[in-house]
Scaffold this active site. Structure first.
Site, PDB file in Angstrom:
ATOM      1  N   CYS A 114      33.845  53.315  27.261  1.00 54.57           N
ATOM      2  CA  CYS A 114      35.173  52.155  27.266  1.00 54.57           C
ATOM      3  C   CYS A 114      35.625  52.845  28.851  1.00 54.57           C
ATOM      4  O   CYS A 114      35.910  53.704  29.321  1.00 54.57           O
ATOM      5  CB  CYS A 114      36.199  52.804  26.111  1.00 54.57           C
ATOM      6  SG  CYS A 114      35.869  52.293  24.682  1.00 54.57           S
ATOM      7  N   LEU A 115      36.143  51.532  29.180  1.00 62.07           N
ATOM      8  CA  LEU A 115      36.748  51.519  30.612  1.00 62.07           C
ATOM      9  C   LEU A 115      38.033  51.807  30.632  1.00 62.07           C
ATOM     10  O   LEU A 115      38.863  51.794  29.739  1.00 62.07           O
ATOM     11  CB  LEU A 115      36.520  50.056  31.326  1.00 62.07           C
ATOM     12  CG  LEU A 115      35.183  49.348  31.379  1.00 62.07           C
ATOM     13  CD1 LEU A 115      35.141  47.941  31.689  1.00 62.07           C
ATOM     14  CD2 LEU A 115      34.305  49.948  32.159  1.00 62.07           C
TER      15      LEU A 115
END
Length: 105
Positions: free
Chosen positions: A104-105
């Protein structure tokens, strides 16, 4: 209330120090007031972590896991984004006291 130690992104350093009061504080920091729908997803994530010793590694796998357990009505991106704005897997894992999802960014 003193929260357990967290990293610079707000994730707990030790997932086992989490409790519901901690979740309420972390959720409030994100402007989220937890409802039964939130707790259902948080419980699912905590159970996933107990079984696999990791957070769902991506938003896509998070949605898939919810869909497998709770069905299509709740296992879809729109529903989860309404509960956990931004990146649902990342936000939900932070509130659930779990490590940051790896992709996940």
């Amino acid at each position: 209330m003193a929260l357990p130690e967290r990293n610079n992104e707000g994730f707990l350093e030790n997932a086992w120090q989490w409790d519901k009061a901690t979740a309420e504080v972390i959720a409030a920091e994100s402007g989220i007031s937890l409802t039964d729908d939130h707790w259902e997803i948080i419980g699912l994530l905590r159970e996933f972590y107990k079984q696999h010793e990791m957070s769902p590694p991506s938003n896509r796998l998070f949605v898939k896991a919810v869909k497998e357990i709770l069905g299509e009505d709740k296992g879809n991106s729109i529903y989860l984004m309404q509960l956990f704005p931004g990146t649902p897997a990342k936000t939900a894992c932070r509130i659930a006291g779990l490590p940051r999802p790896t992709n996940c960014l």
